[in-house]
Each structure stands twice: as structure tokens, then as C-alpha cells.
Design a protein around this motif. Structure first.
Motif, PDB file in Angstrom:
ATOM      1  N   UNK A  79       0.854  -1.188   0.000  1.00  0.00           N
ATOM      2  CA  UNK A  79       0.000   0.000   0.000  1.00  0.00           C
ATOM      3  C   UNK A  79       0.887   1.234   0.000  1.00  0.00           C
ATOM      4  N   UNK A  80       0.504   2.224  -0.771  1.00  0.00           N
ATOM      5  CA  UNK A  80       1.229   3.495  -0.812  1.00  0.00           C
ATOM      6  C   UNK A  80       0.879   4.315   0.422  1.00  0.00           C
ATOM      7  N   UNK A  81       1.900   4.844   1.082  1.00  0.00           N
ATOM      8  CA  UNK A  81       1.658   5.709   2.246  1.00  0.00           C
ATOM      9  C   UNK A  81       2.329   7.076   2.107  1.00  0.00           C
ATOM     10  N   UNK A  82       3.009   7.323   0.995  1.00  0.00           N
ATOM     11  CA  UNK A  82       3.747   8.573   0.823  1.00  0.00           C
ATOM     12  C   UNK A  82       3.256   9.335  -0.402  1.00  0.00           C
ATOM     13  N   UNK A  83       2.769  10.532  -0.184  1.00  0.00           N
ATOM     14  CA  UNK A  83       2.337  11.393  -1.290  1.00  0.00           C
ATOM     15  C   UNK A  83       3.559  11.805  -2.100  1.00  0.00           C
ATOM     16  N   UNK A  84       3.476  11.675  -3.421  1.00  0.00           N
ATOM     17  CA  UNK A  84       4.547  12.144  -4.290  1.00  0.00           C
ATOM     18  C   UNK A  84       4.025  12.255  -5.719  1.00  0.00           C
ATOM     19  N   UNK A  85       4.667  13.126  -6.469  1.00  0.00           N
ATOM     20  CA  UNK A  85       4.283  13.359  -7.860  1.00  0.00           C
ATOM     21  C   UNK A  85       2.769  13.513  -7.958  1.00  0.00           C
ATOM     22  N   UNK A  86       2.111  12.663  -8.732  1.00  0.00           N
ATOM     23  CA  UNK A  86       0.660  12.787  -8.927  1.00  0.00           C
ATOM     24  C   UNK A  86      -0.146  11.885  -8.005  1.00  0.00           C
ATOM     25  N   UNK A  87       0.546  11.200  -7.087  1.00  0.00           N
ATOM     26  CA  UNK A  87      -0.118  10.229  -6.224  1.00  0.00           C
ATOM     27  C   UNK A  87      -0.450  10.836  -4.863  1.00  0.00           C
ATOM     28  N   UNK A  88      -1.615  10.496  -4.319  1.00  0.00           N
ATOM     29  CA  UNK A  88      -2.061  11.102  -3.074  1.00  0.00           C
ATOM     30  C   UNK A  88      -1.614  10.316  -1.844  1.00  0.00           C
ATOM     31  N   UNK A  89      -1.596  11.028  -0.746  1.00  0.00           N
ATOM     32  CA  UNK A  89      -1.445  10.376   0.544  1.00  0.00           C
ATOM     33  C   UNK A  89      -2.755   9.638   0.810  1.00  0.00           C
ATOM     34  N   UNK A  90      -2.700   8.381   1.214  1.00  0.00           N
ATOM     35  CA  UNK A  90      -3.947   7.625   1.331  1.00  0.00           C
ATOM     36  C   UNK A  90      -4.793   8.082   2.507  1.00  0.00           C
ATOM     37  N   UNK A  91      -6.081   8.005   2.306  1.00  0.00           N
ATOM     38  CA  UNK A  91      -7.006   8.160   3.420  1.00  0.00           C
ATOM     39  C   UNK A  91      -7.054   6.844   4.180  1.00  0.00           C
ATOM     40  N   UNK A  92      -7.754   6.848   5.297  1.00  0.00           N
ATOM     41  CA  UNK A  92      -7.918   5.619   6.068  1.00  0.00           C
ATOM     42  C   UNK A  92      -8.603   4.542   5.231  1.00  0.00           C
ATOM     43  N   UNK A  93      -9.610   4.942   4.445  1.00  0.00           N
ATOM     44  CA  UNK A  93     -10.318   3.961   3.615  1.00  0.00           C
ATOM     45  C   UNK A  93      -9.463   3.502   2.439  1.00  0.00           C
ATOM     46  N   UNK A  94      -8.642   4.406   1.868  1.00  0.00           N
ATOM     47  CA  UNK A  94      -7.706   4.019   0.799  1.00  0.00           C
ATOM     48  C   UNK A  94      -6.756   2.931   1.286  1.00  0.00           C
ATOM     49  N   UNK A  95      -6.200   3.155   2.469  1.00  0.00           N
ATOM     50  CA  UNK A  95      -5.202   2.243   3.035  1.00  0.00           C
ATOM     51  C   UNK A  95      -5.776   0.834   3.181  1.00  0.00           C
ATOM     52  N   UNK A  96      -6.960   0.761   3.757  1.00  0.00           N
ATOM     53  CA  UNK A  96      -7.570  -0.552   3.950  1.00  0.00           C
ATOM     54  C   UNK A  96      -7.974  -1.181   2.612  1.00  0.00           C
ATOM     55  N   UNK A  97      -8.520  -0.365   1.710  1.00  0.00           N
ATOM     56  CA  UNK A  97      -8.915  -0.869   0.385  1.00  0.00           C
ATOM     57  C   UNK A  97      -7.739  -1.570  -0.282  1.00  0.00           C
ATOM     58  N   UNK A  98      -6.579  -0.956  -0.250  1.00  0.00           N
ATOM     59  CA  UNK A  98      -5.412  -1.541  -0.917  1.00  0.00           C
ATOM     60  C   UNK A  98      -5.003  -2.861  -0.259  1.00  0.00           C
ATOM     61  N   UNK A  99      -4.912  -2.879   1.065  1.00  0.00           N
ATOM     62  CA  UNK A  99      -4.387  -4.069   1.715  1.00  0.00           C
ATOM     63  C   UNK A  99      -5.408  -5.209   1.794  1.00  0.00           C
ATOM     64  N   UNK A 100      -6.668  -4.901   2.039  1.00  0.00           N
ATOM     65  CA  UNK A 100      -7.638  -5.992   2.113  1.00  0.00           C
ATOM     66  C   UNK A 100      -7.939  -6.596   0.736  1.00  0.00           C
ATOM     67  N   UNK A 101      -7.862  -5.806  -0.319  1.00  0.00           N
ATOM     68  CA  UNK A 101      -8.015  -6.401  -1.652  1.00  0.00           C
ATOM     69  C   UNK A 101      -6.803  -7.268  -1.977  1.00  0.00           C
ATOM     70  N   UNK A 102      -5.615  -6.849  -1.529  1.00  0.00           N
ATOM     71  CA  UNK A 102      -4.433  -7.704  -1.698  1.00  0.00           C
ATOM     72  C   UNK A 102      -4.669  -9.068  -1.047  1.00  0.00           C
ATOM     73  N   UNK A 103      -5.179  -9.048   0.173  1.00  0.00           N
ATOM     74  CA  UNK A 103      -5.418 -10.305   0.893  1.00  0.00           C
ATOM     75  C   UNK A 103      -6.503 -11.137   0.224  1.00  0.00           C
ATOM     76  N   UNK A 104      -7.553 -10.480  -0.271  1.00  0.00           N
ATOM     77  CA  UNK A 104      -8.656 -11.215  -0.899  1.00  0.00           C
ATOM     78  C   UNK A 104      -8.206 -11.937  -2.167  1.00  0.00           C
TER      79      UNK A 104
END
Length: 280
Positions: A79-104
Motif C-alpha cells: 500500500x502506498x503511504x507517501x504522497x509524491x508526484x501525482x499520487x495522493x497520501x492515502x485516506x484511512x479507507x484508501x489504506x484498507x482498500x489496498x491491503x484488504x483487496x491484496x489479501x482477498x
């Protein structure tokens, strides 16, 4: 690895579908054929303008899952946790979305980019604050969100490591992904705004599923993206338990005519298990 068999070699690839002269997917498969013990890649899919590349995210996950099953090698995702270039700093829901879909999709390892915010890469718009603020060493809000998420994952880690992915289906599938079909699996029906289910079995043949609420977004908390997901189980199902539920109560679900309603926070997954007759 031959010189030092006590250590593993980890190749962290570009996204598996990244177009380039020598396709990343071919590189990854060649490495796996030749003994690479772990497949890992990164994939930046959340943007500062509020958009996401969900199609790309799930296409890469599907290929990693396929290679992992084919070569019987675990894959790791991040999961991305660092804002850079055109990418955003994740919200709480972004963070979980990335990791739980990885697990699924069957990931057996999770990581983050990155722990410390870089403090010298100012020319590329890098945020100095990541999970920890590099300038002060103090934890940021993400630190506590990551800690909570990791605690939940570790609590079910031994179970997850022993599961083999059988299918991944979506209520609103991105192009190239499988759609949920009524009466095809032990979760016979599913009603949600946007969700996916990863189906698994362990070595003893027990049935599991990771149900993920896919709602998430820039600046959005897990509570404001929560959804009530209604599940209907197959006629042979008597008891289903929540093995792990980050914001809910693990244990047997309350079933009414083989139906259950789960209030799942945004981006979050709940691991379910069928309690087979004669098993504890």
C-alpha cells in the motif's frame, strides 16, 4: 542464494502489466520458473485528483494470483503511504482498500511504501510525512491506522498463510475480472454497493471467504464509506463464523433463513469460515 542459503532473494517488480520492451510479466514468470521464492511488485493507483486506477490494480493482482498458484510461490503486495508526484497520501479507507483487496486475491505478505517520509527529494514533490514524519521522528495519523490494520492481519495471519485461493469475484467487476454469480459459491447471494469476495480452502478442505467493502476515497474515513452487505448462504450451510473482523465482533454470525447483514467499514475485509458439521 546459492552463496548464502540462509537468506532469500526478493525481486520487487514493476506492475506486472507495465508496458515496456521486455514485459514485466515475462520477467516475473522466468524468475519463478528458476526458483524465485517470493513474487512482489508495487503499483501506484491512487491519485491526488481523487481518481483511482482500479482496473490496473485488480489486473495486476489477478496476474500475481495466477502466477502464485501456478508456481506454488507466495506473492506479496503493498500500500502506498507517501504522497509524491501525482499520487495522493492515502485516506484511512484508501489504506484498507489496498491491503484488504491484496489479501482477498491471496497475498501472503503486505508491505508499505514507505515508513519514513523522504526529506531530500523535494524536486519530485515528495511529502516528508509518511507513516512516520522524517523531520521529527513522530508518528503521523497513518501510523495509528497502519498499526490497527497490521494488528488485525497478524491476528489472522496463521489462518491466511494456510489458505489457497479458489476464486475472486466482484459485484461490479472492472474489465477483465470475474463477476459474482448467484448460487455458484457457498455465499449464494450478495447485495452491496461495491464489494468483492475471495474464496479459499485450507489443507483440511474447510471453506473460507474474505468479503471486502470496496468503497473508499480521497480524504474519506472508513466510517463514512461503510456499507451494510447482505449475504445469503447456500442450503448446506448451517453455521458461519467471522474469523477476523477489524471493526466488528468475531464469532458466529446471526443467521436468519441463511441470511446475514454485516456492517463493514470502507475498504475493509471480513474473513469468514464455514463451520462444517463435526468441526470445532
Amino acid at each position: 542464494m546459492r552463496s548464502d542459503p540462509t537468506r532469500w532473494t526478493l525481486f520487487n517488480n514493476l506492475p506486472l502489466h507495465r508496458p515496456q520492451k521486455l514485459p514485466v510479466l515475462e520477467i516475473a514468470e522466468a524468475a519463478l520458473r528458476n526458483g524465485m521464492p517470493v513474487l512482489s511488485y508495487d503499483n501506484y493507483v491512487i491519485y491526488e485528483d481523487g481518481t483511482d486506477k482500479a482496473k490496473e490494480h485488480f489486473a495486476n493482482l489477478a496476474s500475481a494470483r495466477e502466477l502464485s498458484l501456478k508456481y506454488k510461490v507466495p506473492f506479496w503486495a503493498f500500500a502506498l503511504t507517501t504522497k509524491h508526484r501525482k499520487y495522493r497520501r492515502p485516506s484511512e479507507s484508501d489504506l484498507r482498500w489496498k491491503q484488504f483487496t491484496n489479501l482477498a486475491y491471496g497475498a501472503k505478505g503486505l508491505w508499505y511504501f514507505c515508513y519514513w517520509g523522504p526529506h531530500r527529494w523535494t524536486d519530485k514533490g515528495w511529502d516528508t510525512k509518511s507513516i512516520v514524519d522524517s523531520a521529527t521522528g513522530e508518528p503521523t495519523a497513518l501510523y495509528h491506522q497502519v498499526k490497527e490494520l497490521n494488528k488485525a492481519v497478524l491476528a489472522m495471519g496463521d489462518v491466511l498463510l494456510g489458505l489457497t485461493s479458489e476464486a475472486v469475484v466482484h459485484t461490479h467487476p472492472p474489465e477483465g475480472q470475474a463477476a459474482f454469480e448467484k448460487d455458484k459459491h457457498w455465499i449464494a447471494d450478495l447485495k452491496a454497493q461495491d464489494a468483492l469476495v475471495g474464496f479459499f480452502r485450507n489443507a483440511a478442505g474447510e471453506r473460507y471467504a474474505m468479503v471486502v467493502n470496496l468503497l473508499h476515497g480521497k480524504g474519506k474515513s472508513v466510517k463514512e464509506t461503510a456499507d451494510t452487505i447482505e449475504l445469503t448462504f447456500g442450503p448446506d450451510i448451517q453455521t458461519v463464523e467471522a474469523v477476523n473482523w477489524l471493526d466488528g465482533t468475531p464469532g458466529p454470525l446471526s443467521l436468519d433463513d441463511r441470511k446475514a447483514s454485516l456492517r463493514i467499514h470502507g475498504g475493509t475485509g471480513v474473513l469468514l469460515r464455514v463451520v462444517e458439521e463435526g468441526t470445532p
